[in-house]
Design an enzyme around this catalytic site. Structure first.
Site, PDB file in Angstrom:
ATOM      1  N   CYS A  85       0.870  -1.322   0.100  1.00  0.00           N
ATOM      2  CA  CYS A  85      -0.021   0.016   0.057  1.00  0.00           C
ATOM      3  C   CYS A  85       0.695   1.164   0.110  1.00  0.00           C
ATOM      4  CB  CYS A  85      -0.992  -0.119   0.993  1.00  0.00           C
ATOM      5  SG  CYS A  85      -2.575   0.953   0.707  1.00  0.00           S
ATOM      6  N   HIS A 180      -3.413  -4.863   1.583  1.00  0.00           N
ATOM      7  CA  HIS A 180      -2.916  -5.080   2.689  1.00  0.00           C
ATOM      8  C   HIS A 180      -2.804  -6.516   3.164  1.00  0.00           C
ATOM      9  CE1 HIS A 180      -2.512  -1.027   4.590  1.00  0.00           C
ATOM     10  NE2 HIS A 180      -3.281  -0.773   3.621  1.00  0.00           N
ATOM     11  N   GLU A 182      -1.209  -8.186   5.204  1.00  0.00           N
ATOM     12  CA  GLU A 182      -1.429  -8.534   6.691  1.00  0.00           C
ATOM     13  C   GLU A 182      -2.361  -8.107   7.656  1.00  0.00           C
ATOM     14  OE1 GLU A 182      -0.592  -5.806   5.174  1.00  0.00           O
ATOM     15  OE2 GLU A 182      -1.001  -3.872   6.355  1.00  0.00           O
TER      16      GLU A 182
END
Ligand code: GLN
Length: 200
Positions: A85, A180, A182
């Protein structure tokens, strides 16, 4: 034993740390996560993650701590680096007018042009099931005001797209994602990244 650096100046740091720990488990590998806050933390790491957050802020802090040259050196030494990002924006060689307007200095590592905030404002974040080259099943990708990877050239190529727009690209030892990974409770992208670290 592998040492994974996570740039910890601003942004989604703890989530990456958790995802790396899960990916290490998946690979049945011993490893340590290093919070990178200045150049000395870069010494001895086997790979580096540049997280999401605000590229303007992360860029200002990279400048304040004089970290641009050291990260560029790591990249040219072949150390794997993944930008997610805001991190994806910083990895690019070229940005859009918004990058210029905010005077954000890019690391300029990857042969691509990005456009900031192109996937809508914060409230319009969304999740999409993504086919990623190298993964068997689709990945639940979370987008939060991510950049659009408008164009790639040279050695940079696409690993995933949404309706013809590239959202994950790779160039040798470098990975960039406009989403993202994560935030997905699915560490396969992080595992894929760790797979890029040469075995010693
Ligand atoms: N839009 C942000 C930027 O320009 C990135 C958003 C994010 O990392 N979630 O830096």
């Amino acid at each position: 034993m592998i040492k994974v650096g996570v740039l910890s100046l601003q942004g989604a740091v703890p989530e990456h740390v958790l995802a790396i720990r899960n990916a290490l488990k998946m690979r049945d590998q011993e490893g340590e996560v290093v919070h990178v806050r200045d150049n000395k933390d870069l010494v001895g790491i086997d790979c580096l993650i540049i997280p999401g957050g605000e590229s303007t802020t992360i860029g200002k802090l990279l400048k304040r701590f004089d970290m641009y040259a050291a990260i560029r050196e790591l990249a040219s030494a072949g150390v794997p680096i993944m930008g997610t990002c805001a991190g994806c924006i910083l990895m690019a060689k070229e940005g859009d007018l918004d990058v210029t307007r905010t005077r954000t200095e890019l690391l300029g590592l990857m042969d691509m042009r990005v456009s900031r905030n192109s996937f809508g404002r914060q409230k319009e974040s969304f999740e999409s099931s993504l086919r990623i080259d190298g993964l068997d099943d689709e990945f639940p990708a979370v987008f939060i005001r991510g950049p659009i990877i408008e164009e790639v050239w040279g050695r940079c190529s696409s690993l995933a797209e949404i309706e013809g727009t590239k959202v994950m690209v790779k160039q040798d030892n470098l990975l960039a994602l406009s989403f993202h990974p994560e935030l997905s409770r699915d560490a396969r992208v992080h595992r894929m990244f760790l797979d890029m670290v040469p075995r010693t």
